[in-house]
Design an enzyme around this catalytic site. Sequence first.
Site, short mmCIF file in Angstrom:
data_model
loop_
_atom_site.label_atom_id
_atom_site.label_comp_id
_atom_site.label_asym_id
_atom_site.label_seq_id
_atom_site.Cartn_x
_atom_site.Cartn_y
_atom_site.Cartn_z
N SER A 165 36.04 -14.64 -4.06
CA SER A 165 37.48 -14.75 -3.79
C SER A 165 37.86 -13.75 -2.71
O SER A 165 37.09 -12.83 -2.41
CB SER A 165 38.26 -14.44 -5.08
OG SER A 165 39.64 -14.27 -4.84
N TYR B 7 40.13 -9.95 -12.82
CA TYR B 7 39.71 -10.96 -11.84
C TYR B 7 38.94 -10.32 -10.69
O TYR B 7 37.87 -10.80 -10.29
CB TYR B 7 40.95 -11.69 -11.33
CG TYR B 7 40.63 -12.88 -10.45
CD1 TYR B 7 40.22 -14.08 -11.01
CD2 TYR B 7 40.77 -12.81 -9.07
CE1 TYR B 7 39.93 -15.18 -10.22
CE2 TYR B 7 40.50 -13.91 -8.27
CZ TYR B 7 40.08 -15.09 -8.85
OH TYR B 7 39.79 -16.18 -8.06
#
Length: 276
Positions: free
Chosen positions: A145, A158
């Site tokens: 990401s 995350y």
Amino acid sequence: MDRFVFAGRTCVITGAASGIGAALALHLARREALLFLVDRDAGGLARVAAQAKAAGARDVATEVVDLADGGDRLDLAAAVEARFGGTDLLINNAGVTLSGSFEQVSMDDYDWLMEINLRAVVRTTKAFLPQLLARPGAHLVNLSSLFGLVAPPRQVAYATSKFAVRGFSEALRHELAGRQVGVTVVHPGGVRTNIATSARLSGPDLDGQQAAAAKAFSEKALTMPPEEAARQIVAAVESRKPRLVISKEAKAGDLLARLIPGHYWNVIARVLPKGL
């Protein structure tokens, strides 16, 4: 390595029922690939499988799996081998996120996220690696990401998982060098998926602030169509690109993190849209 040719090759995609995973399935279908699609959403998976068949996939198989269950994925690898004889391309795309600060997030929810975003990537790769090694010219794609390049507040779990996916992918690429298996790590940023709005709320959200913040983030920050992200990923696999950063925002964040690693968030915070 030679360019990756998709026609007639077996491609396994996790998180294939929506977002980037669904878009990847359709792109590869148009390249006449053999598809093995994995997701916990049975209805979405069936819908994408039907679309992939209509788009030109030579064959499509599906498996409903909840990657949070801690399985070693050997049964999944065996199912692909039984159906298609082996795997040429594995795309670990499935991912989830949490809403809330680290202080708010429960350890049960933290572990749930890590199971899907990191441990499932490692376990699935481990299960399929013998097949990839047995098919010269095979390829592995792991979705990290933008938050595997920069670490924002309120995304501790995350970011931890996505930085780990980045390190796992890079180390494995170096380990497999010369063994005819390519590895691409992908850092998407700002892609229009439902990951923010479907974020698990950890702890009470009595006034709806967490849900409202997720909706605002999705509307303001997630603007790139998943089809464009999928197009770039397919092109990166074809050319054996080791690293792909998607979107100008992700590229800017990557540059800032390398130029001023201790202070990049001070800069990013000043340019974020109000309310994010």
